[in-house]
Design an enzyme around this catalytic site. Structure first.
Site, PDB file in Angstrom:
ATOM      1  N   SER A   1       0.827  -1.203   0.000  1.00  0.00           N
ATOM      2  CA  SER A   1       0.000   0.000   0.000  1.00  0.00           C
ATOM      3  C   SER A   1       0.863   1.255   0.000  1.00  0.00           C
ATOM      4  CB  SER A   1      -0.902   0.021   1.234  1.00  0.00           C
ATOM      5  OG  SER A   1      -1.711  -1.132   1.293  1.00  0.00           O
TER       6      SER A   1
HETATM    7  N1  SAH Z   1      -0.102  -5.157   4.072  1.00  0.00           N
HETATM    8  C1  SAH Z   1       0.566  -5.431   2.836  1.00  0.00           C
HETATM    9  C2  SAH Z   1      -0.316  -5.096   1.652  1.00  0.00           C
HETATM   10  C3  SAH Z   1      -0.603  -6.300   0.880  1.00  0.00           C
HETATM   11  S1  SAH Z   1      -1.718  -6.135  -0.481  1.00  0.00           S
HETATM   12  C4  SAH Z   1       1.922  -4.754   2.749  1.00  0.00           C
HETATM   13  O1  SAH Z   1       2.271  -3.958   3.594  1.00  0.00           O
HETATM   14  O2  SAH Z   1       2.669  -5.082   1.813  1.00  0.00           O
HETATM   15  C5  SAH Z   1      -2.962  -7.277  -0.005  1.00  0.00           C
HETATM   16  C6  SAH Z   1      -2.520  -8.667   0.305  1.00  0.00           C
HETATM   17  O3  SAH Z   1      -3.689  -9.393   0.690  1.00  0.00           O
HETATM   18  C7  SAH Z   1      -1.907  -9.454  -0.852  1.00  0.00           C
HETATM   19  O4  SAH Z   1      -0.673  -9.953  -0.462  1.00  0.00           O
HETATM   20  C8  SAH Z   1      -2.914 -10.587  -1.092  1.00  0.00           C
HETATM   21  O5  SAH Z   1      -2.311 -11.786  -1.519  1.00  0.00           O
HETATM   22  C9  SAH Z   1      -3.540 -10.727   0.274  1.00  0.00           C
HETATM   23  N2  SAH Z   1      -4.867 -11.350   0.318  1.00  0.00           N
HETATM   24  C10 SAH Z   1      -5.902 -11.215  -0.546  1.00  0.00           C
HETATM   25  N3  SAH Z   1      -6.958 -11.927  -0.147  1.00  0.00           N
HETATM   26  C11 SAH Z   1      -6.597 -12.537   1.028  1.00  0.00           C
HETATM   27  C12 SAH Z   1      -7.265 -13.412   1.941  1.00  0.00           C
HETATM   28  N4  SAH Z   1      -8.520 -13.815   1.747  1.00  0.00           N
HETATM   29  N5  SAH Z   1      -6.582 -13.844   3.042  1.00  0.00           N
HETATM   30  C13 SAH Z   1      -5.294 -13.436   3.258  1.00  0.00           C
HETATM   31  N6  SAH Z   1      -4.628 -12.621   2.427  1.00  0.00           N
HETATM   32  C14 SAH Z   1      -5.266 -12.177   1.325  1.00  0.00           C
END
Ligand code: SAH
Length: 215
Positions: A63
Site C-alpha cells: 500500500s
Molecule cells: N499489508 C501489505 C499489503 C498487501 S496487499 C503490505 O504492507 O505489503 C494485499 C494482500 O492481501 C496481498 O498480499 C494478497 O495476496 C492478500 N490477500 C488477498 N486476499 C486474502 C485473503 N482472503 N486472506 C489473506 N490474504 C489475502
C-alpha cells in the site's frame, strides 16, 4: 550512489503523512524508523518512498505509505494490543503494526508472499512479535481471537462476519469495502456490544480473494 534512506523516510513522513493530517506520534515514529525499502524487490527500492502503491509480485502491491499510516492511526493502538492483519503482502504494514502493538498475527493467502513477509520481517529485525500465518484471512484466524484491532489490506464486497466476531469489545476494525474498482475505508468500532461505523477515506485496494471475496 546509495540513497540516504533515513532522509527519504523523514521527507515522506513530512510531505505525505503530516501534511495530510496524520497526527499520532507513535505512527509517525514507526514510519520514520521502519525501512520500507527493505521490504521491496531490489529493482523497486529506488521508488520505496514514492506516494503510491508498488508491485511486490503475484499481482499484489504494498500500500501507499499514507494508507498504511492512516489505517494504523485509525486503530488507535497504545502498545498493549493484539492485532490481526489480513493480507501480509511483503510484511511492511505488519512491521509497522508490530511496532505499535504488543503482538500481531498476519494471515496471507499466497504462500510465496507469506514466505516473503516472514523473511523480510526476520531480516529487518521486526519479526519478534509478528506471526505470519498461511490461509484465507477472510475467515479471520479463530485460534488467536479475540483481537483488539483488525486491519484488512484487501478490498471486500462486505465486512466479513467472522472478523466482527473475532473483534474484541472494545476494538477497532479497518477495512476497505465497496466494488472491485472503488472502495471506502471503513472504520468499525465495537464498544459495549454495539458497532459504530465511519468512513475514513475513499480508496482502491487489491481485491480480497477466497471465500469472503468476489465470486
Ligand atoms: N499489508 C501489505 C499489503 C498487501 S496487499 C503490505 O504492507 O505489503 C494485499 C494482500 O492481501 C496481498 O498480499 C494478497 O495476496 C492478500 N490477500 C488477498 N486476499 C486474502 C485473503 N482472503 N486472506 C489473506 N490474504 C489475502
Amino acid at each position: 550512489m546509495i540513497p540516504d534512506w533515513a532522509a527519504e523516510r523523514r521527507s515522506m513522513v513530512d510531505a505525505q503523512l503530516i501534511r495530510r493530517g496524520i497526527r499520532d506520534k507513535r505512527v509517525l515514529d514507526a514510519m520514520r524508523e521502519i525501512p520500507r525499502e527493505e521490504f521491496l524487490p531490489i529493482e523497486a527500492r529506488v521508488t520505496a518512498y514514492s506516494d503510491a502503491p508498488i508491485g511486490i509480485g503475484f499481482g499484489q502491491t504494498i500500500s501507499q505509505p499514507y494508507m498504511t499510516a492512516l489505517m494504523a492511526e485509525c486503530l488507535e493502538l497504545s502498545g498493549e494490543e493484539r492485532v490481526l492483519e489480513v493480507g501480509s503482502g511483503c510484511g511492511y504494514a505488519a512491521a509497522v503494526l508490530g511496532r505499535l502493538a504488543h503482538e500481531v498475527i498476519t494471515v496471507e493467502i499466497v504462500p510465496e508472499l507469506a514466505e516473503l513477509a516472514r523473511s523480510n520481517l526476520r531480516r529487518t529485525g521486526h519479526g519478534a512479535n509478528v506471526q505470519v500465518v498461511d490461509g484465507d484471512g477472510g475467515w479471520g484466524y479463530a485460534s488467536g481471537a479475540p483481537y483488539d484491532a483488525i486491519s484488512v489490506a484487501a478490498a471486500a464486497p462486505d465486512v466479513p462476519a467472522a472478523l466482527l466476531e473475532q473483534l474484541n469489545d472494545p476494538g477497532y476494525l479497518a477495512i476497505p469495502v465497496g466494488t472491485r474498482e472503488d472502495q471506502e475505508l471503513r472504520i468499525l468500532r465495537k464498544r459495549w456490544g454495539r458497532i459504530q461505523s465511519r468512513i475514513a477515506t475513499l480508496c482502491r485496494f487489491v481485491p480480497l480473494r477466497g471465500g469472503e471475496g468476489w465470486r
